[in-house]
Design an enzyme around this catalytic site. Structure first.
Site, short mmCIF file in Angstrom:
data_model
loop_
_atom_site.label_atom_id
_atom_site.label_comp_id
_atom_site.label_asym_id
_atom_site.label_seq_id
_atom_site.Cartn_x
_atom_site.Cartn_y
_atom_site.Cartn_z
N ASN A 179 8.00 -5.68 -1.10
CA ASN A 179 7.96 -4.54 -0.18
C ASN A 179 6.54 -4.50 0.38
O ASN A 179 5.62 -4.02 -0.27
CB ASN A 179 8.30 -3.23 -0.88
CG ASN A 179 8.40 -2.08 0.12
OD1 ASN A 179 7.89 -2.18 1.25
ND2 ASN A 179 9.05 -0.99 -0.27
N GLU A 236 12.28 -9.67 1.62
CA GLU A 236 11.58 -8.48 2.11
C GLU A 236 12.49 -7.27 1.89
O GLU A 236 13.65 -7.31 2.29
CB GLU A 236 11.28 -8.66 3.60
CG GLU A 236 10.63 -7.44 4.25
CD GLU A 236 10.49 -7.61 5.78
OE1 GLU A 236 10.59 -8.74 6.30
OE2 GLU A 236 10.29 -6.57 6.43
N ARG A 287 5.20 10.84 -2.83
CA ARG A 287 5.00 10.51 -1.42
C ARG A 287 6.30 10.71 -0.63
O ARG A 287 7.29 10.03 -0.87
CB ARG A 287 4.56 9.04 -1.30
CG ARG A 287 4.42 8.56 0.12
CD ARG A 287 4.24 7.04 0.18
NE ARG A 287 4.13 6.60 1.56
CZ ARG A 287 4.35 5.36 1.97
NH1 ARG A 287 4.66 4.43 1.09
NH2 ARG A 287 4.24 5.04 3.23
N TYR A 296 11.49 8.63 0.77
CA TYR A 296 11.47 7.57 -0.25
C TYR A 296 12.13 7.96 -1.57
O TYR A 296 12.21 7.13 -2.48
CB TYR A 296 10.01 7.14 -0.51
CG TYR A 296 9.33 6.59 0.73
CD1 TYR A 296 9.77 5.40 1.31
CD2 TYR A 296 8.28 7.27 1.35
CE1 TYR A 296 9.17 4.89 2.45
CE2 TYR A 296 7.67 6.78 2.49
CZ TYR A 296 8.13 5.59 3.04
OH TYR A 296 7.54 5.09 4.18
N ARG A 308 13.37 4.79 12.11
CA ARG A 308 12.17 5.63 12.06
C ARG A 308 11.29 5.42 13.29
O ARG A 308 11.79 5.03 14.33
CB ARG A 308 11.42 5.35 10.74
CG ARG A 308 12.30 5.64 9.50
CD ARG A 308 11.59 5.33 8.21
NE ARG A 308 10.42 6.19 8.05
CZ ARG A 308 9.44 5.95 7.16
NH1 ARG A 308 9.52 4.88 6.37
NH2 ARG A 308 8.42 6.77 7.06
N PRO A 360 0.78 -1.24 0.00
CA PRO A 360 0.00 0.00 0.00
C PRO A 360 0.82 1.30 0.00
O PRO A 360 1.86 1.38 0.65
CB PRO A 360 -0.82 -0.09 1.29
CG PRO A 360 -0.14 -1.12 2.12
CD PRO A 360 0.51 -2.06 1.17
N ASN A 361 0.31 2.24 -0.74
CA ASN A 361 0.84 3.60 -0.87
C ASN A 361 2.12 3.69 -1.71
O ASN A 361 2.59 4.79 -1.98
CB ASN A 361 1.08 4.24 0.52
CG ASN A 361 -0.20 4.32 1.32
OD1 ASN A 361 -1.20 4.85 0.84
ND2 ASN A 361 -0.20 3.78 2.53
N ALA A 367 3.26 -0.76 4.75
CA ALA A 367 2.76 -0.74 6.13
C ALA A 367 2.27 -2.11 6.60
O ALA A 367 2.26 -2.38 7.81
CB ALA A 367 1.65 0.30 6.27
N HIS A 398 12.82 -2.83 1.91
CA HIS A 398 12.29 -1.52 2.27
C HIS A 398 13.19 -0.46 1.68
O HIS A 398 14.42 -0.60 1.68
CB HIS A 398 12.21 -1.35 3.79
CG HIS A 398 11.33 -2.37 4.43
ND1 HIS A 398 9.96 -2.27 4.41
CD2 HIS A 398 11.62 -3.54 5.04
CE1 HIS A 398 9.44 -3.34 5.01
NE2 HIS A 398 10.43 -4.12 5.40
C1 DQA Z 1 8.44 0.97 3.62
C2 DQA Z 1 8.56 1.24 5.13
C3 DQA Z 1 7.20 1.07 5.81
O1 DQA Z 1 7.32 1.35 7.21
C4 DQA Z 1 6.19 2.02 5.21
O2 DQA Z 1 4.92 1.80 5.80
C5 DQA Z 1 6.13 1.98 3.74
C6 DQA Z 1 7.36 1.83 2.99
C7 DQA Z 1 9.75 1.27 2.88
O3 DQA Z 1 9.90 0.83 1.75
O4 DQA Z 1 10.64 1.94 3.42
O5 DQA Z 1 5.07 2.15 3.14
O6 DQA Z 1 8.13 -0.41 3.44
#
Ligand code: DQA
Length: 146
Positions: free
Chosen positions: A73, A100, A18, A23, A109, A10-11, A76, A102
């Protein structure tokens, strides 16, 4: 022919606009270009994004069936989705690969980002290198399939 699935939660469809301070300014199309350019000959990178947990799970179920390596990825969902964790375990316990990734370093964070319910069942975890986190994951898949 190896197909690598690059699954984004998501997002992440909003990358580029964003929180660019966290990011970066690249969007998903750019990530797709970077990964496709880096893929070894004969490899296909299939990048997908969804805000929907069920869709992400169905993609992982597909990977369990096909054996395609996955770069994930979970965004959240990382921090609370036991359903996604179970779907990842379904792939890795069947001998498949799920890395996994990020973009940011969640450990640097907010406190709630320090927990990943996914990591314990993932093949490995790469975080904090921007889009290079995905490139490092692609490299790791190459090492495992060599
Ligand atoms: C994320 C880190 C997560 O905490 C966050 O909710 C994201 C992006 C990252 O790629 O750094 O949406 O997965």
């Amino acid at each position: 022919m190896t197909t690598v699935l690059v699954l984004n939660g998501p997002n992440l469809g909003r990358l580029g606009s964003r929180e660019p301070d966290v990011y970066g300014s690249g969007d998903l199309a750019e990530l797709d270009r970077v990964l496709s350019a880096a893929a070894p000959a004969g490899w296909t990178v299939e990048l997908r994004q969804t805000d929907d947990e069920a869709t992400l799970m169905s993609w992982l179920h597909g990977a369990a069936d096909s054996g395609a390596p996955v770069i994930l990825n979970p965004a959240a969902f990382t921090h609370y989705s036991y359903a996604l964790r179970d779907a990842v375990a379904l792939v890795t316990k069947a001998g498949g690969t799920v890395i996994e990734v990020h973009i940011s370093n969640p450990h640097a964070r907010e406190e709630f980002r320090h927990t990943s319910v996914i990591s314990a069942v993932a093949t490995g975890v790469i975080a904090g290198f921007g889009f290079d986190s995905y490139l490092l994951a692609l490299h790791a898949i190459g090492l495992r399939t060599a």
